[in-house]
Design an enzyme around this catalytic site. Structure first.
Site, PDB file in Angstrom:
ATOM      1  N   CYS A 117       0.894  -1.267  -0.015  1.00 21.76           N
ATOM      2  CA  CYS A 117      -0.108  -0.112   0.006  1.00 21.76           C
ATOM      3  C   CYS A 117       0.929   1.273  -0.024  1.00 21.76           C
ATOM      4  O   CYS A 117       0.318   2.385  -0.177  1.00 21.76           O
ATOM      5  CB  CYS A 117      -0.928   0.048   1.043  1.00 21.76           C
ATOM      6  SG  CYS A 117      -2.067  -1.385   1.110  1.00 21.76           S
ATOM      7  N   HIS A 250      -2.605   7.166   2.256  1.00 21.63           N
ATOM      8  CA  HIS A 250      -3.190   5.824   1.665  1.00 21.63           C
ATOM      9  C   HIS A 250      -4.712   5.613   2.272  1.00 21.63           C
ATOM     10  O   HIS A 250      -4.651   5.918   3.621  1.00 21.63           O
ATOM     11  CB  HIS A 250      -2.118   4.734   2.554  1.00 21.63           C
ATOM     12  CG  HIS A 250      -2.918   3.506   2.234  1.00 21.63           C
ATOM     13  ND1 HIS A 250      -3.583   2.791   0.982  1.00 21.63           N
ATOM     14  CD2 HIS A 250      -3.120   2.496   3.094  1.00 21.63           C
ATOM     15  CE1 HIS A 250      -3.990   1.584   1.159  1.00 21.63           C
ATOM     16  NE2 HIS A 250      -3.747   1.254   2.618  1.00 21.63           N
ATOM     17  N   ASN A 280     -10.152   0.318   0.074  1.00 20.92           N
ATOM     18  CA  ASN A 280      -8.855   0.240   0.051  1.00 20.92           C
ATOM     19  C   ASN A 280      -8.294  -0.338  -1.120  1.00 20.92           C
ATOM     20  O   ASN A 280      -8.361  -1.534  -1.298  1.00 20.92           O
ATOM     21  CB  ASN A 280      -8.280  -0.518   1.519  1.00 20.92           C
ATOM     22  CG  ASN A 280      -6.824  -0.554   1.469  1.00 20.92           C
ATOM     23  OD1 ASN A 280      -6.226  -0.347   0.619  1.00 20.92           O
ATOM     24  ND2 ASN A 280      -6.458  -0.830   2.655  1.00 20.92           N
TER      25      ASN A 280
END
Length: 324
Positions: A117, A250, A280
């Site tokens: 990520c 993020h 996400n």
């Protein structure tokens, strides 16, 4: 940096998301969960999920092509392609090589980068270093992941979190001093806690590889470690957090985003909350969220924006950039 020193800047950013949208109610039909449960814990309402025939390379190519078009750049001018991903199925050629071939990029350096990520911010820092070192003049940086291929759809603690997508940026060299340059990266990791987030490999005869995480460990780490990293990135760029016009972290979950950004001191910044609509999206989340801020004209062109990626390996990278 002085005007005589080479630097780099983002000249365009774009994104791509699959057309299929999975709502919380859709997930409630698959696993023991509910819209209220998901919203209260991670703040997500919807996420985009790719069909079986839409690959990581497909999504990356679409986002990259859009970014080149927005920059008014020719594929022949690109001399570096970096794709950040942790969900590429094929070992080789790299996704970057496939994207370059599809776009008609003739002879660029191409490679994939896996920092999960944190991948896009790592890749952006790498491209900036290559440009400043004179190894590249025009770089294409892509963050892309298809997490839906690696989820346990019976594990309600993880399958509700993720979506698929891609984001891309065109980075070019600049000799001019100014706030639109990509600032120095503040990056690192906590490798001794790297097992908190895993995505194994199935091997030729093994069980399917599935994403797993210890959410409590990740949450505690994010709460204590990430705001200082963000403030150090601002200091490295020569500005106070209150001068930021935007913050794009993020998009892990809404609770982490709001808790971390409240500690940074970015009192005048627009905070990206794309996680609500996209979930996400791993390495895609930072460029995807930045692209949407730009499309909605929520941050003025050239204004300072903090990017903060973090994820598996308990890795992190932050830098201040000028809004493209």
């Amino acid at each position: 940096m002085t005007a005589s020193q080479p630097g780099s800047r983002i000249v365009s950013v774009a994104h791509h998301q699959p057309t299929r949208v999975l709502t919380n109610d859709d997930l409630a039909a698959l696993v023991d969960t509910s819209d209220a449960w998901i919203r209260s814990r991670v703040g997500i309402a919807t996420r985009h999920v790719a069909d079986a025939d839409e690959s990581v390379a497909d999504m990356a190519t679409v986002a990259a092509a859009k970014s080149l078009a927005r920059a008014g750049a020719d594929a022949a001018d690109v001399d570096l392609v970096i794709v950040a991903t942790c969900t590429a199925v094929d070992r080789m050629p790299s996704v970057a090589a496939t994207v370059a071939a599809r776009l008609g990029v003739p002879a660029a350096a191409v490679f994939d980068l896996n920092a999960a990520c944190a991948g896009f911010t790592y890749a952006l820092a790498t491209a900036d270093l290559a440009v400043r070192g004179g190894s590249a003049r025009t770089a294409l940086v892509v963050g892309v992941d298809k997490m839906s291929d690696f989820l346990d759809w019976q594990d309600r603690t993880t399958c509700v979190i993720f979506g698929d997508g891609a984001g891309a940026a065109v980075v070019t060299a600049t000799e001019a001093a100014g706030p639109d340059r990509i600032g120095p990266a503040v990056w690192g990791s906590l490798p001794e806690r790297g097992s908190a987030i895993t995505l194994g490999t199935s091997g030729p005869t093994g069980p399917p590889a599935l994403f797993r995480q210890d959410g409590h460990v990740v949450y505690r780490w994010a709460m204590t470690s990430l705001a200082p990293v963000a403030r150090r990135a601002c200091e490295a760029a020569g500005l106070d957090p209150s001068e930021l016009a935007g913050v794009v972290t993020h998009q892990a979950n809404l609770r982490i985003i709001e808790a971390v950004t409240s500690k940074i001191g970015a009192t005048n910044a627009v905070i990206a909350r794309d996680v609500v609509d996209s979930g996400n999206t791993s390495a895609a989340s930072v460029p995807l969220a930045l692209s949407k801020l730009v499309e909605r004209a929520e941050v003025p062109q050239g204004a300072p924006v903090l990017l903060l990626g973090f994820g598996a390996g308990l890795s992190f990278a932050a830098q201040v950039v000028g809004c493209p």
